[in-house]
Design an enzyme around this catalytic site. Sequence first.
Site, PDB file in Angstrom:
ATOM      1  CG  HIS A  63       1.834  -3.000   6.668  1.00 41.94           C
ATOM      2  ND1 HIS A  63       2.620  -4.039   6.216  1.00 41.94           N
ATOM      3  CD2 HIS A  63       0.788  -2.910   5.802  1.00 41.94           C
ATOM      4  CE1 HIS A  63       2.075  -4.551   5.122  1.00 41.94           C
ATOM      5  NE2 HIS A  63       0.966  -3.887   4.867  1.00 41.94           N
ATOM      6  CG  HIS A 115      -2.209  -0.677   1.082  1.00 41.24           C
ATOM      7  ND1 HIS A 115      -2.298  -2.041   1.012  1.00 41.24           N
ATOM      8  CD2 HIS A 115      -3.480  -0.217   0.991  1.00 41.24           C
ATOM      9  CE1 HIS A 115      -3.572  -2.395   0.893  1.00 41.24           C
ATOM     10  NE2 HIS A 115      -4.308  -1.305   0.872  1.00 41.24           N
TER      11      HIS A 115
END
Length: 555
Positions: free
Chosen positions: A207, A156
């Site tokens: 993350h 991302h």
Amino acid sequence: MHAEQHVEEAADAVQSSRLPTPEPRLDAGNKDHDHYARRLPAWRNSLRKTLIPVVRWETPYLALLQEKVRTPALDSYFAYTANLGTHTFYMVFLPILFWCGHTHLGRAMVHMLAAGIYFSGVLKDMLCLPRPLSPPLYRITMSGSAALEYGFPSSHSTNAVSVAMYCIHLLRSTAEQHHPNVYLGLQLLAYFFAATIVFGRLYCGMHGFLDVIVGSLLGAVLGQIQIVYGHTFDLWIAQGNVTPTLIALLVILVLIRTHPEPADDCPCYDDTIAFAGVVMGVQLGAWHFSQSRYSIDTPIPSTVHFDFHHLGLLKTTLRIALGVLIVFVWRAIMKPALLKILPPIYRVLERVRMLIPRAFFLNASNYTSVPHLHGDDNLIPPASEIPHMLNNLVHPRKRAVSVGPQSAADAYETLAYRNRRRRESLKSAEGTPIPKRSSPSPTGRQAHKGAVFGADLLPTPAASRVQSLEQMMGTGKVSLGLLTPPKDSDYVERGARMPNTDLEDEKRELFDQLTKPRVRYDVEVVTKLIVYGGIAWLAVEGNPILFECIGLGMR
């Protein structure tokens, strides 16, 4: 993805192959270090062992960040905006860029996104690093498949930074064409887009700091390469000679074949294949379309001739609607057709040893047919799933916030961390010095948990908040909920209630909570290449020529 769908797929796969039930897919897992030592080359395993402590160290700090800033409104905001960084979002809007005359921007996006997916996927499968532990983190996501991938780096972040960087470059290259306020506003929007996606990965617990830092750096490098060499590459492909295009296709195929094998069944490779097909289709279509009378050479060869003022809103809308419809029809026809045609061919090639099998893909000799596949595509979903996806945007799924293991990756990391605590407890009992944790002497139920897991799981005010959050690591049953703010008691009730069983029962209980991933078939690789190569060709050449022929073009 509904659990019953996975069960049906597994049953169909077993029945079609007429083989015993296959071993459960241990995808993206963090098993014991011996597993990775066996499955990975020594240098890859060494890198992994070096970085694992970083992932574990940053987890309580991520949880502290999440705890300090979480609100219901931000939960919803970052859950929704995470969709702007997905492959699906880009794949839906990329063809529209080509059809509306922004071929230079469309090609740049394809190159950056494909490179980002490939290189981030290479790093994911090379190092096999898990995502940060939950608990103490809450996972906030509208994607049921997100946790199946390894965590490092964040794709991302890679996509968002490369796209934002290139868009800012285009704005600065055409600054004189914009009103100063518009120019400033568009630049701020690009920065805000990248910052939202990157920070959102931390906020959502998907993350860690290392993941988004490396992912962002990778995106910046890819964006700069596109800025410096992108236009030259476009001109090289559009030459009258087909040789450059064939060289580009050959390089892509080599990159696909040399993609590292992961230690577990991580689906990163699937996205790599799909985007590789897109790049191949774009290059071939751009070369051929640039030779036709339907394209123009401004600002680059193979540009679709488009003028909104000439066509008007109605024709422009019809172009886009028809183009999207054709893409979905192509996918709906070609995918099942290829899944029926390719298995017999694969079995012949397998007998003459002309195939190089890839781990975690079922060989054609082990099944007779490919059942209907659910959730096999993270880029463009089947048309039948679009209403369900739109409904999810209006009414987020209850699994939008989760606590506890969500995949085999989480389960194995949870077990590994529990084992670490057990070892520390044994060393402490033997008098071996170990790093001291600030926590009170356990009593009652806490004493039992401390004996089992080598640490006190219920923090006290005397302990720092980071240490308290660290105590929650390695605990947890799966708990799913709506987008609501966290409470300290949630970690105790959802995360710290640990089973009083032996190690095997403990492991079984964890894995029984997980949604079982589907079987993957060897023919899916070529199927994705052809399907997505065709989608890219339709975007670059097929649909633009059709528009001209049916009166939706400029000629």
